[in-house]
Design a protein around this motif. Structure first.
Motif, PDB file in Angstrom:
ATOM      1  N   LEU A  74       0.832  -1.200   0.000  1.00 26.77           N
ATOM      2  CA  LEU A  74       0.000   0.000   0.000  1.00 26.77           C
ATOM      3  C   LEU A  74       0.872   1.257   0.000  1.00 26.77           C
ATOM      4  O   LEU A  74       1.729   1.438   0.859  1.00 26.77           O
ATOM      5  N   ARG A  75       0.624   2.120  -0.993  1.00 21.51           N
ATOM      6  CA  ARG A  75       1.409   3.340  -1.138  1.00 21.51           C
ATOM      7  C   ARG A  75       0.590   4.602  -0.835  1.00 21.51           C
ATOM      8  O   ARG A  75       1.137   5.595  -0.372  1.00 21.51           O
ATOM      9  N   HIS A  76      -0.692   4.546  -1.131  1.00 16.21           N
ATOM     10  CA  HIS A  76      -1.518   5.748  -0.975  1.00 16.21           C
ATOM     11  C   HIS A  76      -2.843   5.376  -0.309  1.00 16.21           C
ATOM     12  O   HIS A  76      -3.597   4.552  -0.836  1.00 16.21           O
ATOM     13  N   LEU A  77      -3.116   5.991   0.831  1.00 19.29           N
ATOM     14  CA  LEU A  77      -4.374   5.817   1.551  1.00 19.29           C
ATOM     15  C   LEU A  77      -5.077   7.177   1.590  1.00 19.29           C
ATOM     16  O   LEU A  77      -4.649   8.082   2.304  1.00 19.29           O
ATOM     17  N   ILE A  78      -6.137   7.304   0.784  1.00 19.76           N
ATOM     18  CA  ILE A  78      -6.852   8.572   0.645  1.00 19.76           C
ATOM     19  C   ILE A  78      -8.222   8.434   1.283  1.00 19.76           C
ATOM     20  O   ILE A  78      -9.012   7.574   0.908  1.00 19.76           O
ATOM     21  N   ILE A  79      -8.515   9.289   2.249  1.00 18.29           N
ATOM     22  CA  ILE A  79      -9.797   9.280   2.950  1.00 18.29           C
ATOM     23  C   ILE A  79     -10.406  10.672   2.854  1.00 18.29           C
ATOM     24  O   ILE A  79      -9.792  11.653   3.275  1.00 18.29           O
ATOM     25  N   GLU A  80     -11.610  10.755   2.284  1.00 21.95           N
ATOM     26  CA  GLU A  80     -12.274  12.048   2.114  1.00 21.95           C
ATOM     27  C   GLU A  80     -13.739  11.937   2.508  1.00 21.95           C
ATOM     28  O   GLU A  80     -14.435  10.997   2.117  1.00 21.95           O
ATOM     29  N   ASP A  81     -14.200  12.897   3.294  1.00 19.71           N
ATOM     30  CA  ASP A  81     -15.613  12.997   3.667  1.00 19.71           C
ATOM     31  C   ASP A  81     -16.143  11.722   4.318  1.00 19.71           C
ATOM     32  O   ASP A  81     -17.261  11.280   4.035  1.00 19.71           O
ATOM     33  N   CYS A  82     -15.355  11.140   5.176  1.00 18.33           N
ATOM     34  CA  CYS A  82     -15.801  10.017   6.020  1.00 18.33           C
ATOM     35  C   CYS A  82     -15.966  10.577   7.432  1.00 18.33           C
ATOM     36  O   CYS A  82     -15.122  10.378   8.310  1.00 18.33           O
ATOM     37  N   PHE A  83     -17.036  11.302   7.644  1.00 20.08           N
ATOM     38  CA  PHE A  83     -17.167  12.164   8.813  1.00 20.08           C
ATOM     39  C   PHE A  83     -17.337  11.397  10.125  1.00 20.08           C
ATOM     40  O   PHE A  83     -17.128  11.955  11.200  1.00 20.08           O
ATOM     41  N   SER A  84     -17.744  10.140  10.068  1.00 15.09           N
ATOM     42  CA  SER A  84     -17.934   9.364  11.287  1.00 15.09           C
ATOM     43  C   SER A  84     -16.692   8.577  11.685  1.00 15.09           C
ATOM     44  O   SER A  84     -16.662   7.961  12.745  1.00 15.09           O
ATOM     45  N   LEU A  85     -15.679   8.614  10.839  1.00 19.19           N
ATOM     46  CA  LEU A  85     -14.479   7.829  11.102  1.00 19.19           C
ATOM     47  C   LEU A  85     -13.773   8.333  12.360  1.00 19.19           C
ATOM     48  O   LEU A  85     -13.424   9.504  12.460  1.00 19.19           O
ATOM     49  N   SER A  86     -13.561   7.441  13.310  1.00 17.99           N
ATOM     50  CA  SER A  86     -12.923   7.838  14.571  1.00 17.99           C
ATOM     51  C   SER A  86     -11.720   6.972  14.916  1.00 17.99           C
ATOM     52  O   SER A  86     -11.063   7.223  15.928  1.00 17.99           O
ATOM     53  N   CYS A  87     -11.426   5.984  14.098  1.00 22.12           N
ATOM     54  CA  CYS A  87     -10.338   5.076  14.438  1.00 22.12           C
ATOM     55  C   CYS A  87      -9.666   4.550  13.177  1.00 22.12           C
ATOM     56  O   CYS A  87     -10.334   4.077  12.255  1.00 22.12           O
ATOM     57  N   MET A  88      -8.333   4.668  13.134  1.00 26.96           N
ATOM     58  CA  MET A  88      -7.557   4.076  12.057  1.00 26.96           C
ATOM     59  C   MET A  88      -7.246   2.622  12.422  1.00 26.96           C
ATOM     60  O   MET A  88      -7.923   2.025  13.246  1.00 26.96           O
ATOM     61  N   PHE A  89      -6.221   2.082  11.862  1.00 21.71           N
ATOM     62  CA  PHE A  89      -5.722   0.766  12.244  1.00 21.71           C
ATOM     63  C   PHE A  89      -4.375   0.964  12.936  1.00 21.71           C
ATOM     64  O   PHE A  89      -3.667   1.940  12.662  1.00 21.71           O
ATOM     65  N   PRO A  90      -3.980   0.080  13.846  1.00 23.59           N
ATOM     66  CA  PRO A  90      -2.734   0.295  14.604  1.00 23.59           C
ATOM     67  C   PRO A  90      -1.496   0.008  13.763  1.00 23.59           C
ATOM     68  O   PRO A  90      -1.553  -0.674  12.741  1.00 23.59           O
ATOM     69  N   TYR A  91      -0.388   0.587  14.215  1.00 21.63           N
ATOM     70  CA  TYR A  91       0.934   0.322  13.654  1.00 21.63           C
ATOM     71  C   TYR A  91       1.009   0.642  12.159  1.00 21.63           C
ATOM     72  O   TYR A  91       1.539  -0.109  11.355  1.00 21.63           O
ATOM     73  N   ILE A  92       0.507   1.805  11.802  1.00 23.17           N
ATOM     74  CA  ILE A  92       0.571   2.229  10.407  1.00 23.17           C
ATOM     75  C   ILE A  92       2.016   2.409   9.953  1.00 23.17           C
ATOM     76  O   ILE A  92       2.334   2.305   8.770  1.00 23.17           O
TER      77      ILE A  92
END
Length: 503
Positions: free
Chosen positions: A119-137
């Motif tokens: 994975l090279r590019h992680l693009i997140i847009e307008d995900c307004f309820s998102l409160s948690c990523m994944f660990p150890y990025i």
């Protein structure tokens, strides 16, 4: 699509759906499926699950099918209602680009997403309820773009995870109130990420405490980015002041400070040589943009490149510059909303002005803005008239919009700009008449829109506006009656207008 004799190999489909479209059943060799965004589009038929697919962009997609697409390099999901992504996404070991756009219900990302080593590019847009990523990025050593990173107090979610990532482009760090160790902030090493161009630093919008405010100051001080940064946004910061590193970021072209409620003073932003746009919003204590008196001298120019400014929700804001000087020669676009104490200064290049929340003090200097082409004034709830001569010298004005002045009794009895092309007056319930002099000789006027006003008649001179192409009247009962074809007393004044509408 490649044709070989009697065989057809489907390589790529770009879908533009009008109502619905059935995918071809013979799609074993399909490599690219890219659905263009179009309102009302939907897929019918069986969605391809063949492992040959490399590029996929879809909406309304059954996420349970993801696991079979093991050769995907590019995945873009948008406008999908889901609270979480399926664990089958772990099967996409070759995935390089993941884009999640407009997923309003998404709460968290899959826990083991760091298994996607390519994975090279992680693009997140307008995900307004998102409160948690994944660990150890930080274990994703190939990662170059992370548009959103959310700090949490849990293991593996701290700022230190960003240390070794060679990030570029845009980065938004949220949840900075969860920082538990300043050493983690240092290890984030934003200073070393020379390819970052846009940075947003955000705290939660919660209550204030002295401890939180002091911690926020230290955190922001340590989050100094590389000097190559072009755009900086700081949201819900609770410190009393901003770190001095902001004023030495000479590459900044865009700066936004929002909901920094405790802030009392800004650094000398006027020294930023390439700053083009400045947005300040929802700050209760600030009084000026620039208070530095060291560059108050003949020939000294502050904000040498500044073109666009928005001042929003600043109840105690008084002036753009504390010292009276005339060096903001490039400012051409100014938006003001909720700044009742503001006094405007000389702005010789101003072309577009929007004022929401008007009073006489704020509007009086408008007559000196000779280059204005667009003027929108709204929400003067206590105003019964405009300052005398306010529109007199605006010889370049092309668009004038006056809306929501419920107690306004009269319009300026002076000629408008001969360059005026559009005039809109709305929600002025006490306004009963329009002076003849205001519209005389406006041979460039193309459009007049009148709505929710108490006007009792149209001025006589409107019959001489030979260039007028559109007249719209809405929710004006008296005018409606007077402009009825054949029976209305004012109809002969407007009979020459090609497009005339009454609602």
């Amino acid at each position: 699509m490649i044709c070989q004799g009697a065989h057809t190999i489907l390589v790529s489909i770009i879908l533009i759906f009008h109502q619905s479209m059935r995918l071809p059943s013979n799609n074993e060799s399909l490599r690219t499926l890219y659905q263009l965004e179009l309102y009302g589009s939907r897929i019918s038929g069986c969605f391809p699950t063949n492992p040959s697919l490399r590029v996929l962009r879809v909406r309304k997609f059954k996420l349970s099918s993801l696991g079979s697409l093991v050769h995907l390099r590019y995945l873009e999901l948008y406008h999908i209602k889901t609270k979480k992504l399926p664990n089958s996404i772990y099967n996409l070991h070759k995935l390089e680009i993941l884009k999640l756009k407009h997923l309003p219900d998404l709460l968290c990302l899959p826990e083991r997403l760091n298994c996607l080593k390519h994975l090279r590019h992680l693009i997140i847009e307008d995900c307004f309820s998102l409160s948690c990523m994944f660990p150890y990025i930080g274990r994703l050593s190939s990662l170059r773009t992370v548009s959103v990173y959310i700090v949490r107090s849990k293991t593996g979610h701290n700022l230190a995870e960003l240390r070794d990532l060679k990030l570029e482009g845009k980065l938004s760090i949220e949840g900075l109130e969860n920082v538990s160790s300043l050493s983690d902030v240092r290890e984030a090493n934003l200073m070393g990420k020379k390819d970052l161009r846009e940075l947003c630093l955000s705290w939660s919008n919660s209550g204030k405490t002295k401890t939180r405010a002091n911690n926020a100051i230290e955190v922001l001080h340590l989050l100094q980015p590389h000097s190559n940064l072009k755009c900086l946004r700081i949201l819900h910061y609770e410190g009393l002041y901003f770190p001095s590193w902001i004023e030495i970021h000479n590459c900044l072209v865009y700066l936004e400070l929002r909901s920094c409620k405790n802030c009392v003073q800004f650094p000398p932003f006027g020294k930023l040589p390439f700053l083009k746009q400045l947005i300040l919003s929802n700050m209760d204590e600030v009084r000026y943009v620039d208070v530095d008196e060291s560059h108050d001298g003949v020939g000294v120019r502050v904000f040498p490149s500044l073109e666009k400014v928005s001042l929003l929700g600043l109840p105690n804001f008084e002036r753009l510059l504390k010292m009276e000087r005339r060096e903001m020669f490039r400012l051409s676009d100014l938006t003001i909303c909720g700044c009742p104490k503001l006094v405007l200064q000389f702005l010789p290049s101003l072309k577009d002005l929007i004022v929401i929340g008007c009073n006489s003090q704020l509007l009086r200097p408008i007559s000196s803005f000779h280059c204005l082409t667009t003027l929108l004034l709204s929400e003067g709830n206590k105003m019964t008239s405009f300052p005398e001569g306010m529109l007199r010298n605006l010889t370049c004005l092309q668009t004038l919009i006056l809306t929501n002045f419920p107690k306004l009794k009269e319009l300026p009895n002076e000629p408008l700009s001969l360059a005026l092309e559009r005039l809109q007056i709305s929600r002025c319930g006490d306004l009963e008449s329009s002076p003849e002099q205001m519209l005389e000789g406006l041979q460039s006027l193309r459009t007049i829109e009148i709505s929710s006003c108490g006007l009792r008649s149209l001025p006589e001179c409107i019959r001489n506006l030979t260039s007028l192409e559109v007249l719209t009247i809405c929710d004006c009962p008296t005018l409606k009656e007077r402009c009825n074809e054949g029976t209305g007393e004012d109809y002969d004044k407007i009979a020459h207008i090609p497009k005339f509408g009454i609602e």
